[in-house]
Scaffold this motif. Structure first.
Motif, PDB file in Angstrom:
ATOM      1  N   MET B  86       0.482  -1.628   0.439  1.00  0.00           N
ATOM      2  CA  MET B  86       0.319  -0.346   0.472  1.00  0.00           C
ATOM      3  C   MET B  86       0.759   1.318   0.060  1.00  0.00           C
ATOM      4  O   MET B  86       1.191   1.715   0.893  1.00  0.00           O
ATOM      5  N   SER B  88       0.427   3.919   0.462  1.00  0.00           N
ATOM      6  CA  SER B  88       0.288   5.040   1.667  1.00  0.00           C
ATOM      7  C   SER B  88       0.451   5.280   2.572  1.00  0.00           C
ATOM      8  O   SER B  88       0.855   5.699   3.675  1.00  0.00           O
ATOM      9  N   LEU B  89       0.297   3.540   3.323  1.00  0.00           N
ATOM     10  CA  LEU B  89       1.341   3.081   4.498  1.00  0.00           C
ATOM     11  C   LEU B  89       2.822   3.049   4.497  1.00  0.00           C
ATOM     12  O   LEU B  89       2.856   1.699   4.329  1.00  0.00           O
ATOM     13  N   LYS B 129       7.506   3.354   4.009  1.00  0.00           N
ATOM     14  CA  LYS B 129       6.079   2.502   3.044  1.00  0.00           C
ATOM     15  C   LYS B 129       6.066   1.535   2.362  1.00  0.00           C
ATOM     16  O   LYS B 129       7.330   1.069   1.774  1.00  0.00           O
TER      17      LYS B 129
END
Lengths: 423, 245, 192
Positions: B86, B88-89, B129
């Protein structure tokens, strides 16, 4: 990858039933061959293209963006492929280009078959231009898809390309439509686009596509300046070519084969070969008119009487020696005699004195036995004048009900539109 | 808690042949290795057990809870075959997110995420990330995500793929530590995973269970003359051939 | 906020907000403009841009919804489908709120179109996955091709070119949006 597999796995091919279905509906609806095409290949080819080329470019750019995004998503670039990236890109774009080409070739082929017209090299110019532009838009779409998610790049490119290109027909300055790649509206009989009409959009879109492709090179120190140079060249050269153009692109006229008949009096009468079934009759009629005039003491001896149909939208004026008359249209209504009479009068100005004009035409109609046609022409003019008056009055009544600002806007737009209709 | 699959049949599309056919299985405590060739149905079985998909026929139960019950999922941890990054994570956010999805409170998920990452030696990458992690690192984050909410049942689909030998050793130590407390079902192609740590073995073949029993019973299928280090491989081969016949 | 990670996973602050901002900006600036596009039935026809301005938002919503952990979310205790439905509803709802505040018929028509096109996309998504993002584009093409009547009185089935005050268009958008939202909430999208 095998060709069949390439096609089977391609999103472009999966979309093709919808796209080609829409193209077919367009063709069967309004984009079929125009009614009075006279089997003129440039007319038959250009008409469906006008409706569909912006659509085909939009499909090419959107589908290419999707394929590019798919390649990125499935990690193809991370597999360290041995094949060059350009080769991988080209192979993935092949179905996209084929589908977008089909959207152009299909309606053109149907139109040619429907009108039993053989294509000529001159007629296929716009089709080739549109096909090249499909490739350019596909390359640009592929590049966009490298950076944006396919869920964003594909729909946004589809809509943006479609609107931006189609919209140039409504924009001023007029040269915008000549550089956007929007296919030209309607080639009349005898017209064909010249090469100078075709290359500017190819240079612009092709320049952008090539610049984008060059930017993909690994050596950035070379890629960036080269890409910039290509882009600037494309933009500047194509702009310089079109900046002074009007609403219509450069065209050749008289692009049709003529059939001619020599009358005993030495006058040659020519009509387009495709409409020359009436040529013998027209030749006899012209000889008869000239004889009648000679009997009345009016000497007229043109070298050539030719059909103005092949002149396209810009009618060339007649001269003493060459008369340009709408023979095909006139012959279709058995009115060629009167048209030859009008040409024989040969007024030397655009707006002769109305009283004298009427008197001259009435007299010459008498000596050439075309009184009936003259009376009919007079009645038609009167009727058109009163119909036009009625339509104009009704329109203005509607305009008066709008706001002041809306009325002003209508005025400006109508002045512009009336000249556009007139060419 | 006991996880049971009872006469489960499953096909991904109703008109396609079933991937699993009348499968019945009760997961014992400890570590169970799930073997089978590609396409045997291992992943599908794990998905059914995790409640990710529901059987067309039959049922999956955890004690009295069926897999259609939301509370079932709270007790079952699932690590899919493909761990999706992911962008954004970060690693810790990823693991905490999975913990939150499994019903943990935000604070608990955040704290337990750090612990889970520590167990798989990924705490130093907690702020990285997930899109920037290597494949092996991402899989370790996936393992941590399966461990975060301390479920009673752990279902792992090829967790060691992409890990180097040292990371595999760390992972096996974690499993060994857990196997006393939770039931673990782990699919793998690496027979070495089997040889050292497992308590039980299940072998799938063409959508059915070809073997389910203790590791010792499994290894007994190997021919007598096989060297000790290759017994697992030989037993698997022997079973595959006999099932095929 | 406890669903902060879900919001980050869905990239609400980057992708969805960007898509919403772009669509809103287009709606406010050029939404009332018309563009001539080839139609099947009348040569060229004026197409209002309110038909197209929701496309960036719809695309952004697809990117957001597809930014997830398949498999893990399918076995989630939390009702992630509900949160996703809330995301879509809140985004479209914001547009309606802006339309109410601005009093602009163009913005209201765009908001209705956003609801319609989002619903269409969500309806197709369980069948064709991410490719459903092209369904709204296809619909605009069908409208342009087959609509026989220009704005402000297009054919009723077209929905998109209708003015904001058209009740049947509002109803159709509401129904389609409702069905689309339901599919987000209740249809499993395991792709692990």
């Amino acid at each position: 990858m095998k060709f069949k597999t390439r096609l089977r796995s391609s999103f472009a091919v999966k979309s093709s039933p919808f796209l080609l279905g829409l193209v077919l509906f367009y063709y069967l609806g309004d984009a079929g061959p125009p009614p009075q095409n006279y089997g003129h290949a440039p007319t038959v080819v250009s008409f469906p293209l006008f409706y569909l080329c912006a659509f085909a470019y939009a499909a090419a750019s959107a589908l290419a963006a999707w394929e590019s995004g798919s390649i990125r998503k499935f990690g193809v670039w991370h597999w360290a492929p041995q094949r060059s990236r350009y080769r991988i890109a080209a192979e993935s774009l092949m179905p996209v280009v084929l589908v977008s080409w089909s959207m152009l070739v299909l309606p053109v082929s149907l139109a040619l078959v429907e009108t039993s017209t053989l294509p000529t090299l001159a007629s296929l110019g716009p089709l080739f231009e549109a096909m090249v532009l499909c490739v350019a838009h596909a390359v640009i779409g592929f590049a966009v898809g490298l950076y944006l998610p396919r869920s964003v790049s594909a729909p946004v490119l589809a809509v943006t390309t479609w609107i931006v290109i189609a919209f140039t027909i409504s924009l001023d300055p007029p040269w915008l439509r000549q550089i956007s790649g929007l296919c030209f509206e309607y080639l009349m009989f005898g017209e064909a686009l010249t090469f100078s009409a075709l290359w500017p959009p190819i240079l612009l879109a092709g320049g952008v596509a090539l610049a984008v492709a060059v930017l993909w090179m690994k050596n950035r120190f070379v890629a960036i300046p080269v890409a910039l140079a290509i882009l600037l060249t494309g933009v500047v050269v194509s702009y310089n070519e079109v900046k002074d153009r009007g609403y219509f692109p450069p065209m050749a006229t008289g692009v049709t084969e003529l059939s001619c008949a020599q009358s005993p009096g030495g006058t040659e009468v020519c009509m387009p070969k495709v409409t020359a079934s009436a040529l013998p009759r027209v030749a006899r009629t012209s000889q008869s008119v000239l004889a009648d005039l000679r009997s009345a003491g009016v000497e007229r001896s043109p070298r050539l009487i030719t059909d103005s149909l092949a002149d396209g939208r810009y009618l060339r004026p007649s001269t003493d020696r060459v008369w340009r008359i709408p023979l095909t249209r006139a012959a279709a209504q058995n009115g060629e005699r009167f048209q030859i009479v009008i040409a024989a009068v040969g007024f030397t100005c655009a707006r002769p004195d109305p009283v004298l004009r009427r008197a001259v035409l009435e007299w010459v109609a008498g000596v050439t036995h075309t009184e009936r046609e003259w009376q009919q022409a007079k009645a038609r003019v009167e009727q058109e004048r009163s119909s036009a008056d009625a339509a104009a009055t009704s329109m203005v009544q509607g305009v008066h009900r709008k706001t002041k600002a809306q009325q002003a806007k209508w005025f400006e737009e109508s002045v512009h539109a009336s000249c556009r209709r007139d060419g | 808690m006991t996880l049971e699959l009872t006469e489960c049949t499953y096909s991904y599309r109703r008109w396609r042949p079933a991937v699993l056919q009348d499968l019945s299985y009760s997961l014992p405590s400890g570590l169970t290795i799930l073997l089978g060739p590609n396409g045997a149905g291992k992943t599908t079985m794990l998905k059914l057990a995790a409640g990710v998909v529901q059987p067309n026929n039959g049922e999956v139960k955890l004690d009295s809870l069926t897999s259609r019950d939301r509370r079932f999922r709270q007790h079952v941890a699932w690590m899919p075959q493909s761990v999706v990054a992911m962008p954004s994570l970060s690693s810790r956010e990823y693991v905490a997110y999975v913990g939150w999805l499994k019903g943990m409170s935000r604070q608990a998920a955040w704290e337990k995420a750090a612990q889970a990452l520590t167990r798989v030696e990924m705490l130093e990458h907690e702020d990285v990330k997930t899109s920037r992690l290597s494949g092996g690192q991402l899989r370790r984050v996936g393992v941590a995500a399966a461990l975060v909410h301390e479920a009673e049942i752990l279902l792992l689909d090829e967790p060691t793929a992409g890990m180097d030998p040292r990371q595999r050793r760390v992972f096996r130590d974690v499993l060994k530590e857990l196997s006393g407390e939770v039931g673990i079902l782990m699919s793998t192609h690496d027979v070495a995973d089997l040889a050292e740590e497992s308590d039980h073995v299940a072998v799938m073949q063409a959508g059915r269970l070809a073997f389910a029993g203790s590791t010792a019973d499994f290894l007994a299928h190997a021919p007598a003359e096989v060297a000790p280090g290759r017994m697992a491989e030989a037993a698997y081969t022997a079973l595959s051939e006999s099932y095929a016949l | 906020m406890s669903m902060w990670w879900w919001m980050k996973a869905r990239r609400t602050h980057s992708v969805v907000l960007s898509g919403l901002a772009i669509s809103l900006l287009l709606s406010l600036t050029i939404g009332s403009e018309e563009v001539e596009l080839p139609s099947l039935v009348s040569g060229m026809q004026q197409a209002v841009l309110t038909m197209f301005v929701p496309i960036p938002l719809v695309a952004a919503l697809m990117v957001s919804l597809e930014s997830r952990l398949p498999g893990i979310e399918a076995s989630s205790v939390r009702r992630v489908g509900g949160w996703d439905a809330l995301l879509v509803s809140a985004t479209v709802g914001f547009w309606f709120a802006l339309a109410a505040v601005s009093g602009s018929g163009v913005v209201a028509a765009s908001a209705r179109n956003a609801a319609f096109l989002a619903g269409l996309m969500l309806l197709a998504r369980p069948w064709v996955g991410e490719a459903a993002v092209m369904v709204p584009v296809a619909w605009t093409m069908v409208v342009v091709a087959f609509n026989r009547r220009p704005a402000p009185d297009p054919e009723p089935w077209t929905i998109l070119p209708e003015p904001a005050s058209a009740p049947h268009a509002a109803l159709a958008a509401a129904v389609l949006f409702g069905i689309g939202i339901s599919s987000v909430m209740f249809i499993s999208k395991d792709k692990s």
